[in-house]
Motif scaffolding. Structure first.
Motif: not given
Length: 149
Positions: A140-144, A148-149
């Motif tokens: 989840q952190e890498s996806k954000e 850049k949500q």
């Protein structure tokens, strides 16, 4: 004038826009002997509809009662269901008696050891579940970071 009206009714009939009264009027016209020469071809159509009214079935059709068949079938189905329930109870009755030993112990030290083993096993499975949650958190952190949500 009547011939013109019949032609208009015929046109409405083939368009499917006639009422029942208008169709009855067409039937009476085409069942009469004085039909116009160019409308003779339609006489068979309207004559065909009046033909079944005159025919009567003279043969009697014997009605066969299926009441006895249905009664025996329902009795047989009931017996099969009862036999199935009885067999299930008979064969699973032994398994129920064997499973009533729920891990009770007379010696408290043995009970403590068995409880510790069960809790260790449970703890091990919970830890595996928590590790997978950490992987999901990293994802989840890498996806954000990427989106850049």
């Amino acid at each position: 004038m009547e011939l013109n009206k019949i032609e208009i009714l015929l046109e409405k009939y083939f368009q499917g826009e006639t009422s029942i009264a208008e169709e009855n009027e067409l039937r009476t016209y085409f069942s009469s002997p004085d039909v116009a020469q160019h409308l003779e071809q339609y006489k068979l159509i309207f004559g065909y509809f009046s033909l079944p009214k005159e025919q009567m079935l003279k043969q009697e059709i014997p009605l066969q009662s299926k009441k006895h068949y249905v009664a025996w079938l329902s009795i047989a189905a009931s017996v099969v269901v009862l036999l199935g329930i009885g067999a299930y109870i008979f064969y699973n009755n032994d398994n129920v008696n064997e499973k009533q030993d729920l891990g009770t112990y007379d010696d408290p030290e043995v009970a403590l050891k068995e409880t510790q083993k069960a809790l260790a096993l449970l703890s091990n499975h919970v830890n595996v579940g928590i590790e997978s949650v950490y992987y999901i958190k990293e994802y989840q952190e890498s996806k954000e970071l990427i989106f850049k949500q």
